[in-house]
Design a protein around this motif. Structure first.
Motif, PDB file in Angstrom:
ATOM      1  N   ARG A  31     -15.556  15.726  -7.339  1.00  0.00           N
ATOM      2  CA  ARG A  31     -14.679  16.127  -6.241  1.00  0.00           C
ATOM      3  C   ARG A  31     -15.029  15.402  -4.943  1.00  0.00           C
ATOM      4  NH1 ARG A  31     -15.944  22.348  -6.283  1.00  0.00           N
ATOM      5  NH2 ARG A  31     -17.996  21.356  -6.480  1.00  0.00           N
ATOM      6  N   LYS A  32     -16.311  15.008  -4.819  1.00  0.00           N
ATOM      7  CA  LYS A  32     -16.762  14.332  -3.598  1.00  0.00           C
ATOM      8  C   LYS A  32     -16.692  12.816  -3.705  1.00  0.00           C
ATOM      9  CE  LYS A  32     -19.864  18.028  -2.097  1.00  0.00           C
ATOM     10  NZ  LYS A  32     -21.255  18.379  -1.695  1.00  0.00           N
ATOM     11  N   THR A  33     -16.490  12.297  -4.897  1.00  0.00           N
ATOM     12  CA  THR A  33     -16.414  10.842  -5.055  1.00  0.00           C
ATOM     13  C   THR A  33     -14.985  10.355  -5.230  1.00  0.00           C
ATOM     14  OG1 THR A  33     -16.707  10.971  -7.476  1.00  0.00           O
ATOM     15  CG2 THR A  33     -18.697  10.800  -6.131  1.00  0.00           C
ATOM     16  N   SER A  34     -14.133  11.187  -5.813  1.00  0.00           N
ATOM     17  CA  SER A  34     -12.768  10.766  -6.112  1.00  0.00           C
ATOM     18  C   SER A  34     -11.991  10.458  -4.829  1.00  0.00           C
ATOM     19  CB  SER A  34     -12.050  11.859  -6.906  1.00  0.00           C
ATOM     20  OG  SER A  34     -10.740  11.453  -7.239  1.00  0.00           O
ATOM     21  N   GLY A  35     -11.365   9.294  -4.823  1.00  0.00           N
ATOM     22  CA  GLY A  35     -10.550   8.881  -3.686  1.00  0.00           C
ATOM     23  C   GLY A  35     -11.308   8.132  -2.606  1.00  0.00           C
ATOM     24  N   ALA A  36     -12.622   8.036  -2.725  1.00  0.00           N
ATOM     25  CA  ALA A  36     -13.421   7.338  -1.715  1.00  0.00           C
ATOM     26  C   ALA A  36     -13.353   5.826  -1.929  1.00  0.00           C
ATOM     27  CB  ALA A  36     -14.870   7.803  -1.774  1.00  0.00           C
ATOM     28  N   THR A  37     -13.627   5.083  -0.865  1.00  0.00           N
ATOM     29  CA  THR A  37     -13.668   3.621  -0.931  1.00  0.00           C
ATOM     30  C   THR A  37     -15.041   3.141  -0.486  1.00  0.00           C
ATOM     31  OG1 THR A  37     -11.301   3.440  -0.441  1.00  0.00           O
ATOM     32  CG2 THR A  37     -12.658   1.475  -0.093  1.00  0.00           C
ATOM     33  N   ILE A  38     -15.622   2.226  -1.234  1.00  0.00           N
ATOM     34  CA  ILE A  38     -16.890   1.604  -0.839  1.00  0.00           C
ATOM     35  C   ILE A  38     -16.794   0.102  -1.071  1.00  0.00           C
ATOM     36  CG2 ILE A  38     -18.297   3.646  -1.321  1.00  0.00           C
ATOM     37  CD1 ILE A  38     -19.135   2.380  -3.946  1.00  0.00           C
ATOM     38  N   THR A  76     -27.514   6.127  -7.234  1.00  0.00           N
ATOM     39  CA  THR A  76     -27.761   6.082  -5.794  1.00  0.00           C
ATOM     40  C   THR A  76     -26.444   6.030  -5.020  1.00  0.00           C
ATOM     41  OG1 THR A  76     -29.908   4.984  -6.077  1.00  0.00           O
ATOM     42  CG2 THR A  76     -28.814   4.732  -3.949  1.00  0.00           C
ATOM     43  N   LEU A  77     -25.514   5.182  -5.470  1.00  0.00           N
ATOM     44  CA  LEU A  77     -24.215   5.088  -4.789  1.00  0.00           C
ATOM     45  C   LEU A  77     -23.439   6.393  -4.899  1.00  0.00           C
ATOM     46  CD1 LEU A  77     -23.161   1.513  -5.993  1.00  0.00           C
ATOM     47  CD2 LEU A  77     -23.932   2.152  -3.702  1.00  0.00           C
ATOM     48  N   ALA A  78     -23.510   7.050  -6.066  1.00  0.00           N
ATOM     49  CA  ALA A  78     -22.798   8.309  -6.250  1.00  0.00           C
ATOM     50  C   ALA A  78     -23.361   9.403  -5.348  1.00  0.00           C
ATOM     51  CB  ALA A  78     -22.875   8.742  -7.715  1.00  0.00           C
ATOM     52  N   ARG A 121     -19.434  11.584   2.340  1.00  0.00           N
ATOM     53  CA  ARG A 121     -17.979  11.613   2.232  1.00  0.00           C
ATOM     54  C   ARG A 121     -17.370  12.365   3.422  1.00  0.00           C
ATOM     55  NH1 ARG A 121     -13.993  11.592  -1.832  1.00  0.00           N
ATOM     56  NH2 ARG A 121     -12.019  11.350  -0.696  1.00  0.00           N
ATOM     57  N   ASP A 122     -17.963  13.511   3.763  1.00  0.00           N
ATOM     58  CA  ASP A 122     -17.427  14.324   4.860  1.00  0.00           C
ATOM     59  C   ASP A 122     -18.138  14.053   6.183  1.00  0.00           C
ATOM     60  OD1 ASP A 122     -15.666  15.592   3.067  1.00  0.00           O
ATOM     61  OD2 ASP A 122     -17.216  17.020   2.472  1.00  0.00           O
ATOM     62  N   GLU A 123     -19.451  13.813   6.119  1.00  0.00           N
ATOM     63  CA  GLU A 123     -20.243  13.503   7.318  1.00  0.00           C
ATOM     64  C   GLU A 123     -20.526  12.009   7.323  1.00  0.00           C
ATOM     65  OE1 GLU A 123     -22.574  14.258  10.825  1.00  0.00           O
ATOM     66  OE2 GLU A 123     -21.113  15.472   9.739  1.00  0.00           O
ATOM     67  N   PRO A 124     -19.905  11.229   8.190  1.00  0.00           N
ATOM     68  CA  PRO A 124     -20.069   9.769   8.145  1.00  0.00           C
ATOM     69  C   PRO A 124     -21.532   9.350   8.269  1.00  0.00           C
ATOM     70  CG  PRO A 124     -18.260  10.370   9.599  1.00  0.00           C
ATOM     71  CD  PRO A 124     -18.964  11.642   9.242  1.00  0.00           C
ATOM     72  N   LEU A 125     -21.876   8.304   7.557  1.00  0.00           N
ATOM     73  CA  LEU A 125     -23.240   7.790   7.608  1.00  0.00           C
ATOM     74  C   LEU A 125     -23.583   7.336   9.026  1.00  0.00           C
ATOM     75  CD1 LEU A 125     -25.878   6.872   6.329  1.00  0.00           C
ATOM     76  CD2 LEU A 125     -24.700   4.810   5.489  1.00  0.00           C
TER      77      LEU A 125
END
Length: 399
Positions: A109-116, A281-283, A290-294
């Motif tokens: 749920r936290k990885t789906s739709g993200a871009t890296i 590590t990437l996951a 995902r919610d709190e920007p690095l």
């Protein structure tokens, strides 16, 4: 050559062909083999590095490594007769099973739709990347994937700084959560935040601890005590380990830690594998940022984390043991001294660690003050001079 040699000793071989170490470890952990081995190009393209894994996929202990080296040097290994030659097996779905295990260990749920944005530095892990990112629902811009198994030795010659700069330029343009440069061995990961700024590995470890809030973490004794404070501030506990990736990985697997690291770009999540793996590590980084920007998280820690200083002293092999005996004699009666690896002292104003390097004729002295106003050099100089004097004394004895 290695496969043929092992077959000749009567050992059955599961050859997973071109794959990064994580795939091999997973196959061993799945119970398909009693041990594993992963040959790869060393730091110098003319060198070959061979990783050995135990049946639980942890790195082989230092004692077991020395035992193997003795047998190898003496050529005292088993030779099979014709009927006992090992069987060569090419197992199917090894990569697919690795990806499936990874998917089960990740919160999709936290990885789906993200871009890296990822640069695999020409490493073999690029072969698995498309399947991993597809299963996790990640939109990945892959900049430097795997090209050809016959030219893998050229990966180490690529320029890390150039790769980081290239990733940093693209991250903001595609609105990525972050960027990453993965070392060719698929263990080291260098991060770039969502604004295109490189994140030093020591700061990145602090960011991951702050966001993931591990219940337990394993860290080597030469890292800043600031990490311990950070873990404990969120209700977690820290287990100290001897230095070296193998020692940290074995300890982390043994205690079931949530996170372990050497603060050098290698991160271990034992719930998946008892060793660093770039995809895990990437996951985990996606779950954390995902919610709190690095970029916002890193602002809490500044340009670096902790205040550990290190002094490197040349020490002949023959003198190492005598230097350690000298330190043990001097500090052995100190009830607060820890002599598990080197000599760790809690001194007024901080701590000091005097540690021999296991692989090179070198001795290290680490120090960190308890308060920001004190400089590490102020508390470590006395111990640097002590180690240097012991080295010089042994050199005079030898001469």
């Amino acid at each position: 050559a290695m496969t043929a040699a092992l077959l000749g000793t009567g050992i059955n071989i599961r050859d997973v062909r071109a794959a990064h170490a994580g795939v091999v470890r997973h196959d061993v952990l799945a119970g398909k083999s009693s041990a594993g081995a992963h040959p790869r190009v060393g730091k110098d393209s003319d060198e070959v590095e061979i990783l050995f894994f135990s049946s639980d996929a942890t790195p082989m202990t230092e004692g077991d490594q020395r035992s193997i080296e003795k047998v190898f040097v003496r050529e005292d290994y088993r030779r099979a007769y014709a009927g006992d030659i090992g069987e060569l097996i090419y197992p199917g779905r090894v990569v697919e099973q690795f990806v499936e295990r990874l998917e089960r260990a990740v919160d999709r749920r936290k990885t789906s739709g993200a871009t890296i944005v990822v640069d695999f530095f020409g490493g073999v892990a690029g072969l698995v990347a498309s399947r991993v990112f597809s299963r996790l629902g990640v939109g990945a811009v892959v900049m430097e994937g795997f090209a050809n198994a016959n030219i893998a030795g050229t990966a180490g010659k690529m320029n890390l700084e150039e790769s980081i700069e290239r990733v940093a330029r693209i991250v903001p343009t595609v609105d990525a959560a972050f960027g990453a440069v993965v070392g060719p061995e698929a263990e080291y990961v260098q991060f770039v935040d969502d604004e295109g700024r490189w994140v030093p590995p020591d700061v990145m470890l602090a960011c991951l601890i702050g966001q993931l809030q591990p219940r337990s973490a394993v860290l080597p004794i030469n890292l800043s005590r600031g990490y311990t404070d950070l873990v404990e501030s969120e209700g977690g506990i820290v287990e100290s380990s001897r230095t070296g990736l193998g020692n940290v990985a074995i300890k982390a697997a043994g205690v079931g830690a949530d996170l372990a690291s050497l603060a050098d770009g290698r991160y271990i999540f034992p719930a998946f594998l008892p060793a660093p793996d770039c995809f895990m590590t990437l996951a985990r980084a996606l779950e954390a940022f995902r919610d709190e920007p690095l970029s916002r998280t890193r602002e809490k820690f500044g340009a670096s984390f902790g205040n550990v200083a290190r002094e490197r002293l040349e020490c002949p092999w023959a003198a190492k043991g005598r230097v350690m005996r000298g330190l043990a004699e001097k500090f052995g009666a100190d009830p607060d001294a820890i002599l598990t690896e080197g000599v760790l002292l809690n001194v007024q104003g901080g701590w000091v660690l005097m540690l021999p390097d296991p692989d090179y004729p070198v001795f290290y002295v680490y120090a960190e003050p308890e308060e920001d106003g004190t400089q590490p050099a102020d508390i470590m100089q006395e111990y640097v001079e002590l180690v240097r004097s012991l080295i010089d004394d042994q050199a005079m004895i030898s001469s």
